[in-house]
Scaffold this motif. Sequence first.
Motif, mmCIF file in Angstrom:
data_model
loop_
_atom_site.group_PDB
_atom_site.id
_atom_site.type_symbol
_atom_site.label_atom_id
_atom_site.label_comp_id
_atom_site.label_asym_id
_atom_site.label_seq_id
_atom_site.Cartn_x
_atom_site.Cartn_y
_atom_site.Cartn_z
ATOM 1 N N HIS A 1 35.534 8.565 110.361
ATOM 2 C CA HIS A 1 35.344 7.414 109.483
ATOM 3 C C HIS A 1 34.253 7.744 108.474
ATOM 4 C CE1 HIS A 1 37.488 4.897 112.529
ATOM 5 N NE2 HIS A 1 36.868 5.709 113.376
ATOM 6 N N GLY A 2 34.402 7.242 107.261
ATOM 7 C CA GLY A 2 33.341 7.398 106.281
ATOM 8 C C GLY A 2 33.398 8.711 105.512
ATOM 9 N N PRO A 3 32.332 8.988 104.737
ATOM 10 C CA PRO A 3 32.330 10.139 103.832
ATOM 11 C C PRO A 3 32.095 11.467 104.538
ATOM 12 C CG PRO A 3 30.227 8.994 103.693
ATOM 13 C CD PRO A 3 31.101 8.163 104.583
ATOM 14 N N LEU A 4 32.379 12.542 103.803
ATOM 15 C CA LEU A 4 32.086 13.883 104.297
ATOM 16 C C LEU A 4 30.585 14.136 104.252
ATOM 17 C CD1 LEU A 4 35.132 13.998 103.427
ATOM 18 C CD2 LEU A 4 34.758 16.392 102.878
ATOM 19 N N SER A 5 30.153 15.128 105.028
ATOM 20 C CA SER A 5 28.757 15.542 105.004
ATOM 21 C C SER A 5 28.701 17.009 105.403
ATOM 22 C CB SER A 5 27.902 14.685 105.945
ATOM 23 O OG SER A 5 26.525 15.008 105.818
ATOM 24 N N THR A 6 27.481 17.534 105.529
ATOM 25 C CA THR A 6 27.302 18.905 105.993
ATOM 26 C C THR A 6 26.401 18.923 107.221
ATOM 27 O OG1 THR A 6 25.335 19.356 104.653
ATOM 28 C CG2 THR A 6 27.499 19.790 103.633
ATOM 29 N N ILE A 7 26.529 19.984 107.998
ATOM 30 C CA ILE A 7 25.699 20.135 109.190
ATOM 31 C C ILE A 7 24.220 20.173 108.807
ATOM 32 C CG2 ILE A 7 25.103 21.689 111.084
ATOM 33 C CD1 ILE A 7 27.724 20.089 111.501
ATOM 34 N N GLY A 8 23.900 20.915 107.748
ATOM 35 C CA GLY A 8 22.508 21.013 107.323
ATOM 36 C C GLY A 8 21.909 19.678 106.945
ATOM 37 N N PHE A 9 22.685 18.853 106.252
ATOM 38 C CA PHE A 9 22.199 17.527 105.854
ATOM 39 C C PHE A 9 21.901 16.670 107.080
ATOM 40 C CE2 PHE A 9 22.638 13.083 104.714
ATOM 41 C CZ PHE A 9 21.936 12.992 103.516
ATOM 42 N N GLU A 10 22.814 16.705 108.055
ATOM 43 C CA GLU A 10 22.618 15.875 109.254
ATOM 44 C C GLU A 10 21.429 16.352 110.079
ATOM 45 O OE1 GLU A 10 24.276 13.014 109.339
ATOM 46 O OE2 GLU A 10 25.098 13.805 107.469
#
Length: 214
Positions: A193-202
């Motif tokens: 659910h929701g937008p994409l992201s990156t491992i580094g950002f999280e």
Amino acid sequence: MLQVKIVPVTAFQQNCSIVWDSETKEAVLIDAGGDAEILKAEVEKLGLTVKELWLTHGHLDHAGAVGTLKKVWSVPVIGPHKEDAFWLDQIQEVSARYGFPIPEKVEVDQWLEGTEVLKLGEEEFEVRFAPGHTPGHVMFYNKNYSLLWTGDVLFKGSIGRTDFPRGNHQQLLDSIQRECFSLPDETQFISGHGPLSTIGFEKQHNPFVASKAG
């Protein structure tokens, strides 16, 4: 070349991914959670041949259209881990409780353990076992394109719920550390659910797990 189109389905806006090889036009659907006619129309519009239906876990908004599409395309259902069989077994009952259309039963052809490598054309997808949100949750990782499908394990700025039957919060945190945060920071992920992201950002910004990322 690997192509992906995300189609949100059901009232829960679950991200169903249509994933295909641009040369062969062979495709898989990851988490066909509902709205079977919409998904079927998208596949036809793209001119694809669906080979398999992949499941990260057994919740109705991820698996609701699988039974119907399995019959439409005569294709196997791959995943999740067998520990989620109890969710799939009650998908009709749970759908009725939520006021969803009653789906076809889901018959799994291959349960996953978390060590398999699935293929689509020349591309390989590593299966990663990530329990916590559900006991049989798996994820799919393609190294060549640095893409991870996390289902309901990890979201941009959030993590999966663990208040459902057999959910386990600590197990979920452990899965994120072991199966998500062990991947390169530039890995982009598509969540349920929701937008994409990156491992580094999280690792840096997700309030539920950032402080534990090291």
